[in-house]
Design a protein around this motif. Sequence first.
Motif, short mmCIF file in Angstrom:
data_model
loop_
_atom_site.label_atom_id
_atom_site.label_comp_id
_atom_site.label_asym_id
_atom_site.label_seq_id
_atom_site.Cartn_x
_atom_site.Cartn_y
_atom_site.Cartn_z
N SER A 1 0.88 -1.17 0.00
CA SER A 1 0.00 0.00 0.00
C SER A 1 0.91 1.21 0.00
O SER A 1 1.47 1.58 1.04
N GLY A 2 1.10 1.81 -1.17
CA GLY A 2 2.12 2.84 -1.29
C GLY A 2 3.49 2.21 -1.10
O GLY A 2 3.83 1.23 -1.75
N VAL B 1 4.67 -2.35 3.05
CA VAL B 1 4.48 -3.76 2.70
C VAL B 1 3.45 -4.34 3.66
O VAL B 1 3.69 -4.42 4.87
N THR B 2 2.30 -4.74 3.13
CA THR B 2 1.25 -5.30 3.97
C THR B 2 1.27 -6.82 4.03
O THR B 2 0.74 -7.42 4.95
N GLN B 3 1.91 -7.46 3.01
CA GLN B 3 2.01 -8.91 3.03
C GLN B 3 3.16 -9.38 2.14
O GLN B 3 3.35 -8.87 1.04
N TRP B 4 3.92 -10.34 2.66
CA TRP B 4 4.95 -11.01 1.88
C TRP B 4 4.38 -12.38 1.55
O TRP B 4 4.19 -13.22 2.42
N ASN B 5 4.10 -12.61 0.28
CA ASN B 5 3.38 -13.80 -0.14
C ASN B 5 4.28 -15.03 -0.23
O ASN B 5 5.36 -14.98 -0.81
N ASP B 6 3.83 -16.10 0.36
CA ASP B 6 4.55 -17.38 0.34
C ASP B 6 4.45 -17.99 -1.05
O ASP B 6 3.35 -18.24 -1.55
N LYS B 7 5.58 -18.26 -1.68
CA LYS B 7 5.59 -18.82 -3.03
C LYS B 7 5.65 -20.34 -3.05
O LYS B 7 5.75 -20.95 -4.10
N SER B 8 5.59 -20.99 -1.88
CA SER B 8 5.69 -22.44 -1.84
C SER B 8 4.38 -23.13 -2.20
O SER B 8 4.36 -24.33 -2.45
N GLY B 9 3.27 -22.38 -2.19
CA GLY B 9 1.97 -22.98 -2.41
C GLY B 9 1.29 -23.42 -1.13
O GLY B 9 0.15 -23.90 -1.16
N PRO C 1 6.38 -2.65 7.51
CA PRO C 1 7.72 -2.35 7.00
C PRO C 1 7.64 -1.59 5.69
O PRO C 1 6.56 -1.47 5.08
N THR C 2 8.78 -1.10 5.24
CA THR C 2 8.84 -0.22 4.08
C THR C 2 9.46 -0.92 2.88
O THR C 2 10.50 -1.56 3.00
N LEU C 3 8.82 -0.78 1.71
CA LEU C 3 9.37 -1.32 0.48
C LEU C 3 10.47 -0.41 -0.03
O LEU C 3 10.30 0.81 -0.15
N LYS C 4 11.62 -1.00 -0.33
CA LYS C 4 12.72 -0.31 -1.00
C LYS C 4 12.81 -0.90 -2.41
O LYS C 4 13.39 -1.96 -2.60
N PRO C 5 12.22 -0.25 -3.42
CA PRO C 5 12.11 -0.86 -4.76
C PRO C 5 13.45 -1.24 -5.37
O PRO C 5 13.52 -2.20 -6.15
N THR C 6 14.52 -0.52 -5.04
CA THR C 6 15.84 -0.83 -5.57
C THR C 6 16.85 -0.91 -4.42
O THR C 6 17.94 -0.36 -4.50
N ALA D 1 3.11 -13.88 5.15
CA ALA D 1 3.46 -13.08 6.32
C ALA D 1 2.87 -11.69 6.17
O ALA D 1 3.16 -10.99 5.20
N SER D 2 2.03 -11.29 7.11
CA SER D 2 1.31 -10.02 7.03
C SER D 2 1.77 -9.05 8.11
O SER D 2 2.37 -9.46 9.11
N THR D 3 1.47 -7.78 7.90
CA THR D 3 1.86 -6.75 8.86
C THR D 3 1.30 -7.04 10.24
O THR D 3 0.13 -7.37 10.40
N SER D 4 2.16 -6.92 11.24
CA SER D 4 1.75 -7.01 12.64
C SER D 4 2.39 -5.84 13.36
O SER D 4 3.60 -5.81 13.56
N GLY D 5 1.59 -4.84 13.72
CA GLY D 5 2.15 -3.59 14.24
C GLY D 5 2.30 -2.61 13.09
O GLY D 5 1.42 -2.48 12.24
N THR D 6 3.44 -1.93 13.02
CA THR D 6 3.70 -0.98 11.94
C THR D 6 4.23 -1.71 10.72
O THR D 6 5.07 -2.61 10.84
#
Length: 265
Positions: A88-89, A92-100, A112-117, A105-110
Amino acid sequence: PELGTWVESELTAARHLWRDVFRGDTTVIVDTALTDADIANKNLILWGDPTSNKVLAKIISRLPLTWDAKSLTFRGKTYAAEVTLTTSGTSVTQWNDKSGLGRHASTSGTAPTLKPTGTPSGKPSIEFNAGDVRLLTASVPSSPQMTIFVSYKMVSPQAWGAIFAQDHDVYFSLRMSVDTQLLNFHIRNNNFGIGLNPNYGSWQVVTCMQSASETSMYYNQSSVSSLAQSAINNGSAPLSIGNAYGKQESMGGQIAEIRAFSSVL
């Protein structure tokens, strides 16, 4: 563009992992340059999807699976094809598990921030820089034996700053030890277990392994630190990323990738 960035970063990570595990470099051939002789004489790993890889596009109808823009289904199990991160902007609200397995892993508390590069190669990373910033999974089973690869940069961790942790002092974590001032692959509550210099401010790829009787970790396979230690406890608990579980012990840095396997590779 986001999916393409993720695929490219996964390819880079896979090549590093291959070098660490098999002690050799992979050969990369562009799909348009692959010859019939290559196909006949080499073992191939096809990277991408049928829209980006011409070889995959040619053979997809002969494979025992269905694959479209939203999902891949194989042997009755469907794997989502969404991008790795939900944002969201710049949050990072969720890090999606690629294993199936759906262990997102979703936000709990504040958030974290995406650093695109954020990485040296210009790939995305996630910044965890405060006491309550973390991503948290639902409760997942522990594994007595594990291999974990993490690409991270630690800058200013809190005293017991954790890169990840399953529960607190029960299963395992990768965190700073106040007792040794080293980055410790922490099994149960052993603060004096094996540790490595965290190399503050520099990107690192660390490998952590727990077998039935030994804990080990290394940056380079030629220099492995190990300790006789029994396997991880059986049970289940959430996995916290970027921070300790249930406590404010931030890693104070960034993570680009985590790969976890329930076995010793």
